[in-house]
Every structure is written in structure tokens, then in C-alpha cells.
Design a protein around this motif. Sequence first.
Motif, mmCIF file in Angstrom:
data_model
loop_
_atom_site.group_PDB
_atom_site.id
_atom_site.type_symbol
_atom_site.label_atom_id
_atom_site.label_comp_id
_atom_site.label_asym_id
_atom_site.label_seq_id
_atom_site.Cartn_x
_atom_site.Cartn_y
_atom_site.Cartn_z
ATOM 1 N N SER A 158 0.822 -1.211 0.000
ATOM 2 C CA SER A 158 0.000 0.000 0.000
ATOM 3 C C SER A 158 0.859 1.266 0.000
ATOM 4 C CB SER A 158 -0.911 -0.011 1.232
ATOM 5 O OG SER A 158 -0.132 -0.114 2.402
ATOM 6 N N SER B 268 -3.201 -2.966 3.398
ATOM 7 C CA SER B 268 -2.960 -3.994 2.389
ATOM 8 C C SER B 268 -4.230 -4.774 2.074
ATOM 9 C CB SER B 268 -1.880 -4.971 2.871
ATOM 10 O OG SER B 268 -0.713 -4.265 3.192
ATOM 11 N N TRP C 206 -7.084 -3.396 1.864
ATOM 12 C CA TRP C 206 -8.062 -2.369 1.563
ATOM 13 C C TRP C 206 -9.105 -2.815 0.551
ATOM 14 C CZ3 TRP C 206 -9.781 0.156 -2.740
ATOM 15 C CH2 TRP C 206 -10.652 1.213 -2.498
#
Lengths: 263, 315
Positions: free
Chosen positions: A110, B218, B220
Motif C-alpha cells: 500500500s 494492504s 483495503w
Amino acid sequence: MTLPSPPPTTEPAMKIRVSGLKAWFGTHEVLKGIDLPIPAREVTAIIGPSGCGKSTFIRCLNRMHELVTGARSEGQVLLDDTDVYAPEVDPVLLRRRVGMVFQKPNPFPSMSIRENVLAGLRLTKRMGGRKPAEVCEKALRQAALWDEVKDKLDKPGTSLSGGQQQRLCIARTLAVDPEVVLMDEPCSALDPIATARIEDLLHDLRRDYTIIIVTHNLQQATRVSNRTGFFLQGELVEFDLTDKIFTSPQDRRTEDYITGKFG
Amino acid sequence: MSAPAPEVALPAVAARTRAQRASGPGERVIELGLAACSAVSIVVTVGIVLVLVFEAAEFFRAVPLTKFFGDTEWTPLFKDNQHFGIWPLVMGTLVTSAIAMAVALPFGLLAAIYLSEYAAPRTRRMLKPALELLAGVPTIVYGYFALTVLTPFLQQFIPGLAGGNMLSPGIVMGILIIPMVSSLAEDAIYAVPDSLREGALGLGAGKLPTILRVVVPSAWSGIAAAMTLAVSRAIGETMIVAIAAGNQAKFTTDPREPAETMTAYIVNISKGDIPNGTLEYRTIFAVGLVLFAMTLTMNLITYRLSRRLRAQSRA
């Protein structure tokens, strides 16, 4: 007898002293009493066949081993002069001094390249007055990745190639300024060219860090390390200067392993 | 996100099954039977959509789209002051759904984080089914709970809270969808590779920063999929709002006021004595079509997100 390069100082200062280290997964004893002194600012390689406990060994050094359910250990690990298993030692703080690079590159998906490098400081709220751009550039230069990524620091870390991802993970580890860097087969998922780059990098890093590298690749151990320990079935069979281990091993089992009789 | 393409192996598998399957008349019958079963659901769905579209088309012949979307009053049953503006119903649906999400999201997400990162395996095994039991309570029970317990209770603290209002069915609806959010979000969080947790812990990060800033981000796309599915469930939920929201089509965002959602309106008309084939009767198909479009959109988003999640966890 040839001398390893660079020639080690006669009696190097020890960074880590391991004595009587035992480790278990459930009832299975993976390490059966390891005694091993690890010199400061050298590369120490740990070799041995699969399942010999070499990964478990380095995971005991920064107390990552105990994170696995059912895993425990006993014995003494002195970092400088502190016992890392002493009750007053916070494993979270210990891991800031003893960093780790894993087998498979694991950049945070992310986060961008820049955020990955800064992740350690940010996650531990230690950015303080440091300038993100400077920290980022320094760590990426140390990991020999700067020139390849300086124009795309905002791209996701996972957009890099495998070898670049691993160097990103090394940069991420160096950015928190550890004293010791543990590497658990850092090249096993990489191609030979990427592997060579990381090995070059190790030559530079050992000036500033104490490095312990687990490797399957015996040539790699000879190329990068000053000293080598050979593990077999949870025991340390032999530990000596790398050149000595590979040219005149004292133990029959070491000789059999490095000459490819098993493994 | 570049997903690898494991599909390359599939044509070979398909060819093999084609070659194997004509191994007797019995097999053939079974295969046709199974195909028929799966066809039923598709045929029924297509049929429903067709009825919806045809009836709604009849409605829009009488009421132009400009009136339907350009008016903020919905009074199809008033003989001398008929208005067909969909917005009060849409607003009722959106406000109750928003309240429901405001309840379900934080609780569902926190429950998911607890279950996947903190709970001992045994606790997890016991808590997860218990939480999912919440979803098994009939919605009519929730509706009466909102009307007869929660609303009187909230009226003690919130001045001006009407007997039928959007707040209390919204909250109860949120409780209803907590298990859905927590279960799906937990699957997503649980699927985050351990190597990422180790990476963060290895940097000296504590457990909470690791979870909040590495693990949850991560996961999400899976969490977002859980959210959209929950929104779609809230939009489509009927009984709770039909019972406890007051059934007055008002164009308002004040949760203390009564309102009527699209679903509640459809219930009220279809159970009433409006004759078949009239314009009033056809309103429910127009409303139904809007509702269908909204939930379909949410479900498509969910589908996209969960496909992306799968592609990610394969990598």
C-alpha cells in the motif's frame, strides 16, 4: 592457507554472543544448544541443509522466532552486553537495533517507494526533525538503488523488479539505523544478476554494520562472508573463518556438506 | 496491479473434460439436469428484470423522466395533487443506509481486526459463528425492536425524535449488517501475507501500528468490497424501515424525522388495495427499477474489488 578478504583483525570485538541457545516449535526441538560469538562489522554466514535450524537461529537473535504460535526458546543472546531475553528488554525496541531482511522481498504494497523506505521511522514515530527526502536518499544510496528509482519515488514499491524490491527492503531496514542486519536467504528468490548486486552491496555494508546472512548457496558464503558457521540438525558443527571452513574443515560432516556429499 | 494469468492452462482442462464427459447416456441426463438447475436462476433473474423494465416503461410513458427526477415531492396517492418526484424516497433510503453504515463500519471493522489479529484461535472459533448468528435473526424482529424498544429509549435523550424516524431503524440496520462487514473484512485481513506483518515487526514497529498502517491498508480492496456489499444490503433492506421509519415520504436529511425508503414504499403499495395496472400501481416498478440500479451498481463495484483482491493475494 589463504587469508579471507579483507583480513580480519586479530581478535575482533564481538557484537553478539550466543550461548546455550535452544529453540522449539511445539515439542520439536529445532536448535539444540548453540554457542556462537559474532564479531562486529563483519559478515557472518550461516550455512547448512534445509531444516537445520539456520533461519530459526537468526530469528532468535531479534526475537522474531517467538512470534510464531507455539514457538519458544531458551538460552542467552548477548547484544553488546545486554541479554536480549532479559525480562526488561522490549522485543519491539530490540528489533530497531537488530534489523531483518527476509527471504522473499516484502515491500508494503500500500506504500510508494519513498513511503516504504520511511516506513520504519514512521511506524515507530521516530521521524523527529529528520528530513524525509534526506533519509530516503541516504538509505536508497546505501542499498545501491537510488539511481534506479530516484525519478519514481512515488510509484508503488511493488512495481519494482524482484531484485529491486529486495534492495528496497534493505534500504527500508537500513533507514531505521540498526546496528545488526540479519538476512534470511535474501537472494533465494532472485536471479543471478540481482544476486550479484546484493552481494556487492554486502561488501560495502560491512564497514558500518554487523551482518549475519543465512544462505543456501555455498559460493555466496565464500564470496560475501568473513566467517561461516555450519549448522546440521539443530547443532553448530563448525564455526571458523570462511576460508578455513571451505579449504580445511575440521569436521568430517562439514567437509561432506561443502563437497556436496549431501544437502 | 498486474495479475499473473493462470487462465492459460484452462483451455487444456476444458478440452479434457469435453472428451471425457460423453461416457454414457446416464451421464448426459445428469449433466442436462444440472445445467437446467443453474439455468433456472438466470432465467428467473432475467424475467424479473424484464417485468421491471416493461412495467416501468409504461409508467414513464405517463410520467416523464424530467418529472420523476426533477421533483422533490412524492405523493402518487393524492388524487388532486399527484407528484412523482423520486427524491424523497431516495433520500429516505440514503439517510437510513448512511446511519446503518456509520454503525456497521466501525464496529464491523474493529471486530474484524480483533478476530484476525488479536483473538486466540479458540476465541476466534467461538466468536465468529456467534457474530454471524446476528445475521440470522429475522429482520421483522429487528424492525419491532427498533420501533418498540430503541425509539422510546432514544426519545429520552433526543428531543424532537418522532415515533417513526430514520435514526432508530438506521442504527438497527447497522447492527444487522455488522456480521456481514466483520466477516468479509476479516477474511480480507486474514489473507494479508504474514511476510508483511513480519516486515513491519522486523523494523521495530509495535503491533498496533503494524495492523493499522500495514495490514489493514494492504487488505483495503477486500475491506472496500465488504463495505459496498454492506451498503447494497442496507439500501435493499425492507422490513426494518417499513416498520420503524414512519412511512412518510419526506424530502429531509434530518434523521429524527419520519421518512419512507424506496423498499418501504414498495411494500406499502403492494400490500394495499391499489388496483393492478393503474398508474399508482406502476410507480412501484419505477421505484423498483431505481432500487435495482443502485444495488446493481454497488454489487458491480464489489465484484470488481474482490476480483482485484484475488489477483493481489495470488501475487
